[in-house]
Motif scaffolding. Structure first.
Motif, PDB file in Angstrom:
ATOM      1  N   SER A   1      13.323 -94.898  54.067  1.00 16.18           N
ATOM      2  CA  SER A   1      12.496 -94.955  52.854  1.00 16.18           C
ATOM      3  C   SER A   1      13.061 -94.056  51.760  1.00 16.18           C
ATOM      4  CB  SER A   1      11.061 -94.532  53.159  1.00 16.18           C
ATOM      5  OG  SER A   1      10.489 -95.361  54.123  1.00 16.18           O
TER       6      SER A   1
ATOM      7  N   THR B   1       6.664 -89.856  51.260  1.00 12.05           N
ATOM      8  CA  THR B   1       7.184 -90.020  52.619  1.00 12.05           C
ATOM      9  C   THR B   1       6.757 -88.865  53.530  1.00 12.05           C
ATOM     10  OG1 THR B   1       9.364 -89.106  52.021  1.00 12.05           O
ATOM     11  CG2 THR B   1       9.113 -91.517  51.960  1.00 12.05           C
TER      12      THR B   1
ATOM     13  N   VAL C   1      11.248 -92.256  57.599  1.00 10.95           N
ATOM     14  CA  VAL C   1      11.357 -91.434  56.398  1.00 10.95           C
ATOM     15  C   VAL C   1      12.762 -91.514  55.788  1.00 10.95           C
ATOM     16  CG1 VAL C   1      11.368 -89.018  55.623  1.00 10.95           C
ATOM     17  CG2 VAL C   1       9.459 -89.887  56.971  1.00 10.95           C
TER      18      VAL C   1
END
Length: 149
Positions: free
Chosen positions: A134, A92, A131
């Motif tokens: 995720s 990420t 981010v």
């Protein structure tokens, strides 16, 4: 009041992830802006962003392990957890780096309605949303898995 308490207990993991994710995001923005002020926008969006991510990954591991997912792993299991965490976060971080590069270096010069520094913060905000979502999915599914006793 009891209903609120029950909701907090029921959604502790998600709420604490948002809280500590918010702190990690704040840390990310603070470092971005310190690097911009000290070394300029190119450094802050490039090498500085890599350093920024490294610092934030370590902070996030500690808070996720300790407060969010309350991991009890020790020894080899804890090391495996850490390496999975860092691996997912590196992935990420690469996504973040690509978003920052594309947003600041490629799109930035075409954006005339805000200052370059403000634009970098807008791009970072967008990147952090991608981010954070995720990272939660990776943490929940791959890293801090609850093992049956």
């Amino acid at each position: 009041m009891q209903k609120l308490k029950d909701l907090i207990v029921k959604y502790y993991e998600q709420l604490s992830y948002l809280f500590f994710g918010g702190l990690a995001t704040l840390l990310n923005f603070v470092i971005l802006n310190i690097f911009q002020a000290a070394f300029g926008l190119d450094f802050a969006a490039g090498v500085g962003n890599v350093l920024n991510n490294a610092i934030c990954i370590l902070f996030a591991y500690w808070t996720n392990r300790t407060f969010v997912f309350r991991s009890k792993s020790r020894g080899a299991a804890a090391w495996q957890e850490f390496t999975k965490f860092v691996g997912c976060r590196i992935f990420t971080a690469v996504v973040d780096q690509l978003i920052m590069w594309g947003g600041v270096s490629v799109l930035g010069p075409m954006i005339a309605f805000v200052s370059p520094q403000l634009w970098a913060n807008i791009v970072k905000l967008f990147s952090q949303v991608v981010v954070i979502v995720s990272n939660y999915v990776f943490s929940k599914i791959l890293i801090f898995t609850k093992k049956a006793p």
